[in-house]
Structure formats: structure tokens, C-alpha cells
Scaffold this motif. Structure first.
Motif, PDB file in Angstrom:
ATOM      1  N   PHE A 124       0.778  -1.305   0.155  1.00 22.67           N
ATOM      2  CA  PHE A 124       0.131  -0.114   0.110  1.00 22.67           C
ATOM      3  C   PHE A 124       0.839   1.284  -0.015  1.00 22.67           C
ATOM      4  O   PHE A 124       0.360   2.286   0.703  1.00 22.67           O
ATOM      5  CB  PHE A 124      -0.915   0.072   1.308  1.00 22.67           C
ATOM      6  CG  PHE A 124      -1.799  -1.200   1.557  1.00 22.67           C
ATOM      7  CD1 PHE A 124      -2.645  -1.527   0.513  1.00 22.67           C
ATOM      8  CD2 PHE A 124      -1.510  -2.127   2.410  1.00 22.67           C
ATOM      9  CE1 PHE A 124      -3.604  -2.801   0.710  1.00 22.67           C
ATOM     10  CE2 PHE A 124      -2.240  -3.134   2.639  1.00 22.67           C
ATOM     11  CZ  PHE A 124      -3.311  -3.435   1.919  1.00 22.67           C
ATOM     12  N   PHE A 125       1.878   1.382  -0.901  1.00 22.40           N
ATOM     13  CA  PHE A 125       2.754   2.482  -0.612  1.00 22.40           C
ATOM     14  C   PHE A 125       2.061   3.859  -0.979  1.00 22.40           C
ATOM     15  O   PHE A 125       2.444   4.721  -0.144  1.00 22.40           O
ATOM     16  CB  PHE A 125       4.064   2.182  -1.612  1.00 22.40           C
ATOM     17  CG  PHE A 125       5.146   1.919  -0.990  1.00 22.40           C
ATOM     18  CD1 PHE A 125       5.877   2.465  -0.299  1.00 22.40           C
ATOM     19  CD2 PHE A 125       5.113   0.268  -1.125  1.00 22.40           C
ATOM     20  CE1 PHE A 125       6.833   1.685   0.133  1.00 22.40           C
ATOM     21  CE2 PHE A 125       6.244  -0.300  -0.543  1.00 22.40           C
ATOM     22  CZ  PHE A 125       7.091   0.199   0.363  1.00 22.40           C
ATOM     23  N   GLU A 126       1.165   3.825  -1.899  1.00 22.35           N
ATOM     24  CA  GLU A 126       0.581   5.018  -2.373  1.00 22.35           C
ATOM     25  C   GLU A 126      -0.246   5.721  -0.963  1.00 22.35           C
ATOM     26  O   GLU A 126      -0.529   6.560  -0.691  1.00 22.35           O
ATOM     27  CB  GLU A 126      -0.180   5.027  -3.397  1.00 22.35           C
ATOM     28  CG  GLU A 126       0.668   4.872  -4.638  1.00 22.35           C
ATOM     29  CD  GLU A 126       0.200   3.959  -5.639  1.00 22.35           C
ATOM     30  OE1 GLU A 126      -0.423   2.895  -5.205  1.00 22.35           O
ATOM     31  OE2 GLU A 126       0.441   4.126  -6.928  1.00 22.35           O
TER      32      GLU A 126
ATOM     33  N   ILE B  96      -0.147   4.567   2.219  1.00 19.77           N
ATOM     34  CA  ILE B  96       0.625   4.978   3.459  1.00 19.77           C
ATOM     35  C   ILE B  96       1.285   6.556   3.464  1.00 19.77           C
ATOM     36  O   ILE B  96       1.489   7.090   4.453  1.00 19.77           O
ATOM     37  CB  ILE B  96       1.614   4.029   4.113  1.00 19.77           C
ATOM     38  CG1 ILE B  96       2.645   3.640   2.811  1.00 19.77           C
ATOM     39  CG2 ILE B  96       0.824   2.874   4.507  1.00 19.77           C
ATOM     40  CD1 ILE B  96       3.606   2.707   3.550  1.00 19.77           C
TER      41      ILE B  96
END
Lengths: 429, 264
Positions: A44-46, A48
């Protein structure tokens, strides 16, 4: 209608970056289904990084992937700098590209020698090749070490470079180090050429031969390279980077934490070293241009296995290009490492050529924080095409010994040099 | 031990594979390999087996799916020594940065209503699921972290945790202090040393990748006060400290306390 299902599965493809599997379902009508299963958890990089301070988000993005952390860092940086309306000085841009090339050299060397070559030579593991193939392993280590060292000097380390920052670099190496870098690059050139000759001898399986749509970033200044502001398609179409969402459409598929992408919403496409060569070979120069001319028949647009040879060609090309870029920076020496930046509101898109193909970052900055982020990685672009090529291989070999089919299917996947950690990514729908 | 060789497994959960890459990229690995049998290491060995007994199990990555939670239990049963490697395995990684956003929220933001046939879980350090014997810190760990750990194992000893902060190494290197002199939010004072102050050496503020020092000697409150004096808000301070310490309960507690004290 009755089907006898025979699943042929590789639960965990070895010698690729990340965790994925291949599943081939064979019924009495032949190959029924082929799936590349991505089995790593999502990160979920985008999501977080939304609402986080820009510089902290930029420190986190490279953690998407280690094999191409410099690519992530530099592409995210460019998108962020476009968003805040900052343009780095030419010499800083040149040195950033040298850092990026360090990643390219290391990644290609690792992929070719440690991940691909063992299959062709009949080894399960490259470390077992040391006795028999001392020279090759020696070259692999030398090229890998050169790439790592370039990233150490310009990026602070080979994995997760903290030295590339908004406005430039935290610190630059001294002139003597850059001179040494040039020297080591010129010494590496014959080894890169040896790599090309070696990979020119390896089989490109005709089972997967067929038309492929290739996409690549159109390089700035008409010189083959990494940075660019438009995407070229092998059918002659071209579009500005900002329009990526219109022409590279992502869909969620059930068997994977990574999404699949389609050209104009319907056709799978390929991106990577071979796509760069297919679309932009006319922009090569130096020794790589000569090698391309003499091996055109092997660097063909119709076979994913040509990607291995295209990477070897790039080892030659980028070694020479890095020397030229360092000269460009040295011509302006002493170079100030960093400019002050003002964090304004705005939106920026960057498309660059990571080792494995097109990498897209779109970042919106508001009040010094990330308001929106969209990241698409080369492997996510490639997954749909990769499944198609594995299917082609399976259709020819589903009656063979399953172990043989497994190996061939894995070899198709490995030719793409997939980066699964990258592909398990994070886009808002 | 079989035929005098150490049986090694290197397992990945959810990560960027940087710890394995760091390990695989060490030239010294060629000297280690003759003394080791690689039972499981998918990144380089095609004949890998996840459920075979090993002497040393290196685990990188956070536990982020049901399948991984099962896998770590299996690894623990099969291994004499379990080593958690890198920020994801030891601290939950950057994917644990935002403990305020629920898994459902994150899922929705990224995948919308799409369904996949996996069971995601909130990212957690390996230790939340199994007993871990030793830890290698860093994102990624330094090569010498690997050499030191393996070296100690091979002579029948074990790697000790470093219990002093990055500042110590910064002083030894003679760097100027970017926190005091430039007001940069450097996390060196509470981050475990061992990197030779790599980032401050490049004039870049430490982001804390090696995690806060253990034994309750990471003084989040003192550093919070210093940051506050440099003009940072409480939220900014907590956010920064949590990039690599998302699961450390002391961060919020101590920073809150420091701010209360200042107000009083």
C-alpha cells in the motif's frame, strides 16, 4: 463436457526478485488457463504516503523494491520536483543519470549472470557455477560491484539511496572519485562486450515467437537513455507522459496482488530493455550501435527472450554513456551539490526507463505534503504479456514431462526479469 | 549440521528483497558457500524447500498475509536458530508507518472493491508471531552485519545487539552535527548505530532505518524537545519517528509526555 484438470504449478518461481508462482491448467482440450500468481503481501505504498511530508515520502518510495531502488528514488524525485516546479541544473541531472546507470549496470549484471545463465548451463544456482565458469562469475561480480560502487558514491549506498534529495544531492563525490569512476567504466567495457557475445549465443525459444506491442519512454535530446517526457509505442503511436492513464489501463485480477495493464484498455504490451531497443535503436551510439547493427536479427521485436540480449547490449551502451555524462559534469566542476527548493503546491508526472522498463510516478503536492500518488512499475505493465507468453510455451509443451514444462515456463518469466516486489503495488482506482 | 556444512535457509515474507540482495551481493559469499548447504533460498536456488530442517533460518520481510503467518510458524519448527533480518522483519518496515489507517482503509484506497483470493493482514514484525533468536537491523542491513552474525555463528557464538546511537559513529567520523547546526530532523540520537553514520556522512538527516535502540534507552522525549525547539510540531515529530518504528509503543507515549511537560 468433462475436463480432466492437470495443474502444473511452480509455487514459487526461483531466481526472480520477489515471490510469485506460475499455474498452468491443462484439460482434455489442451491448455485451459495460465496464471502468474503474485503471492507477496501488498504494502500500500501510495496509501501510506498520502498526507505525509514530501521528503519523508520520497525516502519511503524506494523501499518498494531493492533491485531498482535508485530508479524508484529518482523517478519519484523527478515527479516531486516537477510538482513543485523545480528544474535541476544540467550537471546535477547528468550525475543523477550516472547514479541511475549504476542501478542499470548492477541490475542487468545480476539478472543475466545469476538469474538467467544458470538455466542455460544446467545449474539450479549460480554459486555452483564458480568452479566451472570462473571467468563468467568473475565478470558478473565485477560489473555488479561497479554498479554498486557508483550507487555508493553518488547515492550513499547500493540499496535505498538517501543521498539523492530534493534540489540535488546531499553531498557529491570529489573530482578524483569521478575520474576513477570513468576509469573503472572504461575497464568494464570489454567485460560488457564479452557479456553481449556470450548472450548472443543463447537460444531464443521459437515457441514464443510472435508479434508484440512494445512501449518505451522516448528519450530526451534524441539520445538513447533513461529520462523522457513521452511514451512511444511500436505501432507508431506516441503520447505525452501525462496521458499515461489513458493509454496504459490497469485492471485488478483475482489471482494477484498486482494489477495488469493493457494498451488502450485491450491489448497486453511489453516494456523493458528489448522494448527500448526496438523503439529507439536509432538513438544508440558508440560500440553498442555497432553491436546492434551486427546482431539485429537476434535483437528482434518478436521474442521475449531477446530481452536478455537487449540487456547485455545496454551494459555496453550505458557503460559508455556514463563516461560521457561524468565528463559533462566535470566540465562544470566544481559543482554545487544542492539548490534550495521551495515546496509549492502542484502536480507532476515522471516517466523513466528502469532496468525492467517504464516506471511511472505521478505525485500531487499540497501544503508540503503528498496529496495524491500513483505509481506503476514495469513488471505490473508486463504481467499480462508475460502470461500470454507462458501460455504460448505451455501450448507447445503440455504433453512433455511436467518438469521440463515448468523449467521452460520459468525461463519465459525470467527473461522478463520480473520484479515482483515492485508489481505488488498500490494504485488508486 | 550435515557433512560438516551449516544448513541455511533464507526466507522472504513481504519486503523489497533488499536484505537478500545485500547478502547475495557480498563477494565474501563465495567463501561462505563451501561451508554451507543452501536448503532454501529462492532468489538464487531453484531447488529450494520451504519446509526442510535448517540450522539457521534468516527471515526478511513483515508478516502481511495469513499464508506468511503460517509460514513463519513452520520455519520456527524447522530451525535451530531464527534470525530476523532487516527493518521489515524486526520492526514491521515502512509498511507499518501508518498505524492509524486500518487495513480496510488501505485496501480500499488501493484496490477499491476488487477482490483477490489472498488474505492480507496488517504488516507486523516476525516477532509478533514466533520467537526470534537474533536480529540484523537496517534497511538494508550493512554487509558487515551479515558477516558479523555469520562469523559468530560459525565459531559457536552469537551476534550482540548494538546499544548505542548513530551519533556515536557520527562523532567518531568527525561529521558536523546536522541536527544542532542546521536544524535538520536527524533521528541519529535514538537510532541504533552500526551503519557508520552513513546518511549524516552525506549531509542527509538520519531517518532511523536501523530502528530505535532497545533496552528502553531510546529517549524519544528528549529528542522531541530538541525538535520542538527547532520548530517541529508534535504530529510531525511522531510521524517522522514512526517511519521505521511504527510498532514501537514508546514513541507516542514519550513524545506526548514531553509536550505535556513543556506546556506545564
Amino acid at each position: 463436457m468433462k475436463n480432466l484438470y492437470l495443474p502444473i504449478t511452480v509455487d514459487h518461481i526461483a531466481r526472480v526478485e520477489g515471490k510469485g508462482g506460475v499455474e498452468i491448467i491443462v484439460g482434455d482440450e489442451g491448455v485451459q488457463e495460465v496464471r502468474i500468481n503474485i503471492i507477496e503481501g501488498p504494502r500500500f505504498f501510495e496509501a501510506i504516503t498520502i498526507g505525509k511530508k514530501l521528503d519523508e515520502a520520497l525516502a519511503v518510495y524506494p523501499r518498494i523494491c531493492s533491485f531498482c531502488s535508485a530508479a524508484h528514488k529518482l523517478t519519484a524525485l523527478e515527479a516531486a520536483e516537477k510538482a513543485i516546479d523545480f528544474t535541476p541544473r544540467e550537471e546535477i541531472q547528468a550525475l543523477r543519470e550516472v547514479l541511475y546507470i549504476g542501478d542499470m549496470i548492477e541490475s542487468h549484471a545480476l539478472h543475466l549472470y545469476l538469474l538467467v545463465l544458470p538455466d542455460y548451463l544446467g545449474y539450479s544456482n549460480p554459486l555452483k557455477m564458480v568452479e566451472e565458469y570462473k571467468k563468467e562469475i568473475g565478470i558478473a561480480l565485477e560489473l555488479k560491484n561497479l554498479g554498486s560502487w557508483m550507487m555508493d558514491e553518488l547515492g550513499s549506498r547500493a540499496i535505498h539511496q538517501e543521498n539523492a534529495v530534493l534540489g540535488g544531492f546531499g553531498k557529491l563525490p570529489d573530482k578524483a572519485t569521478l575520474e576513477l569512476m570513468k576509469k573503472r567504466l572504461s575497464e568494464a567495457l570489454p567485460k560488457a562486450e564479452y557479456t553481449f557475445e556470450l548472450f548472443a549465443k543463447l537460444e531464443q525459444y521459437e515457441e514464443v515467437e510472435g508479434p508484440i506491442i512494445h512501449m518505451a519512454v522516448k528519450p530526451r535530446g534524441d539520445v538513447y537513455g533513461i529520462y523522457g517526457d513521452a511514451i512511444s509505442v511500436s505501432d507508431g503511436f506516441e503520447f505525452p507522459s501525462e496521458d499515461y492513464k489513458m493509454h496504459m489501463v490497469e485492471r485488478v485480477v483475482e489471482h494477484s496482488f498486482a494489477k495488469h495493464s493493457f494498451y488502450n484498455g485491450e491489448r497486453p504490451f511489453m516494456t523493458g530493455a528489448i522494448s527500448r531497443v526496438v523503439n529507439h535503436a536509432d538513438k544508440l551510439y558508440g560500440r553498442a550501435k555497432e553491436l546492434y547493427e551486427s546482431h539485429r536479427d537476434l535483437l528482434r521485436p518478436t521474442n521475449p527472450f531477446a530481452n536478455n540480449l537487449a540487456q547485455a547490449l545496454e551494459l555496453v551502451y550505458f557503460t559508455e554513456k556514463a563516461i560521457d555524462l561524468i565528463d559533462e559534469a566535470l566540465a562544470k566542476w566544481p559543482v554545487r551539490p544542492r539548490d534550495e527548493v521551495e515546496i509549492r503546491d502542484g502536480f507532476g508526472v515522471s516517466t523513466t526507463e528502469a532496468p525492467r522498463g517504464i516506471l511511472v510516478y505521478a505525485i500531487e503536492v499540497k501544503d508540503g505534503r503528498v496529496a495524491y500518488a500513483d505509481i506503476i512499475t514495469p513488471t505490473a505493465f508486463n504481467l499480462a504479456m508475460m502470461e500470454q507468453h507462458v501460455r504460448m510455451m505451455a501450448e507447445k509443451h503440455y504433453n512433455d514431462d511436467p518438469e521440463r514444462l515448468k523449467l521452460l515456463a520459468e525461463m519465459v518469466v525470467r527473461a522478463y526479469d520480473p520484479c515482483i516486489s515492485c508489481s505488488v503495488h498500490v494504485a488508486r482506482l | 549440521m550435515e557433512n560438516g556444512k551449516v544448513r541455511i535457509g533464507f526466507y522472504a515474507l513481504t519486503s523489497c528483497y533488499g536484505c537478500q540482495l545485500q547478502f547475495a551481493m557480498m563477494d565474501e559469499i563465495l567463501q561462505l558457500i563451501p561451508n554451507a548447504e543452501i536448503v532454501c533460498w529462492y532468489m538464487i536456488e531453484r531447488d529450494s524447500y520451504e519446509d526442510e530442517p535448517v540450522d539457521i533460518a534468516f527471515i526478511e520481510g513483515s508478516v502481511s498475509t495469513e499464508e506468511e503467518a503460517e509460514l513463519v510458524k513452520k520455519i520456527r519448527e524447522n530451525a535451530k536458530i531464527v534470525v530476523a533480518v532487516g527493518a521489515c522483519a524486526t520492526q514491521g518496515g515502512v509498511q507499518s508507518w501508518d498505524q492509524n489507517k486500518s487495513l480496510e482503509e488501505l485496501w480500499k484506497a488501493v484496490y477499491g472493491d476488487a477482490k483477490v483470493k489472498f488474505q492480507p493482514k496488517p504488516a507486523k514484525p516476525v516477532e509478533e508471531y514466533i520467537k526470534v533468536d537474533y536480529r540484523l537491523y537496517g534497511c538494508p542491513p550493512e554487509k558487515r552485519d551479515f558477516l558479523y552474525a555469520i562469523g559468530t555463528f560459525l565459531v559457536g557464538s552469537w551476534p550482540e545487539d548494538i546499544d548505542y546511537p548513530v551519533c556515536v559513529e557520527c562523532r567518531l567520523k568527525g561529521n558536523s552535527c546536522i541536527l544542532i547546526e542546521k536544524g535538520e530532523p536527524c533521528l541519529g540520537p535514538l537510532t541504533r548505530a552500526g551503519c557508520d553514520a552513513r546518511c549524516p556522512g552525506f549531509n542527509v538527516a538520519c531517518i532511523g532505518c536501523r530502528g530505535a535502540i532497545g533496552y528502553d534507552v531510546a529517549w524519544f522525549d528528549s529528542l522531541a524537545k530538541t525538535f520542538k525547539n527547532k520548530g517541529y510540531t508534535k504530529e510531525e515529530i511522531i510521524e517522522r519517528m514512526k517511519i521505521f518504528n511504527g510498532h514501537n509503543p514508546k514513541v507516542e507515549e514519550m513524545v506526548e509526555a514531553a509536550f505535556r511537560e513543556v506546556e506545564e
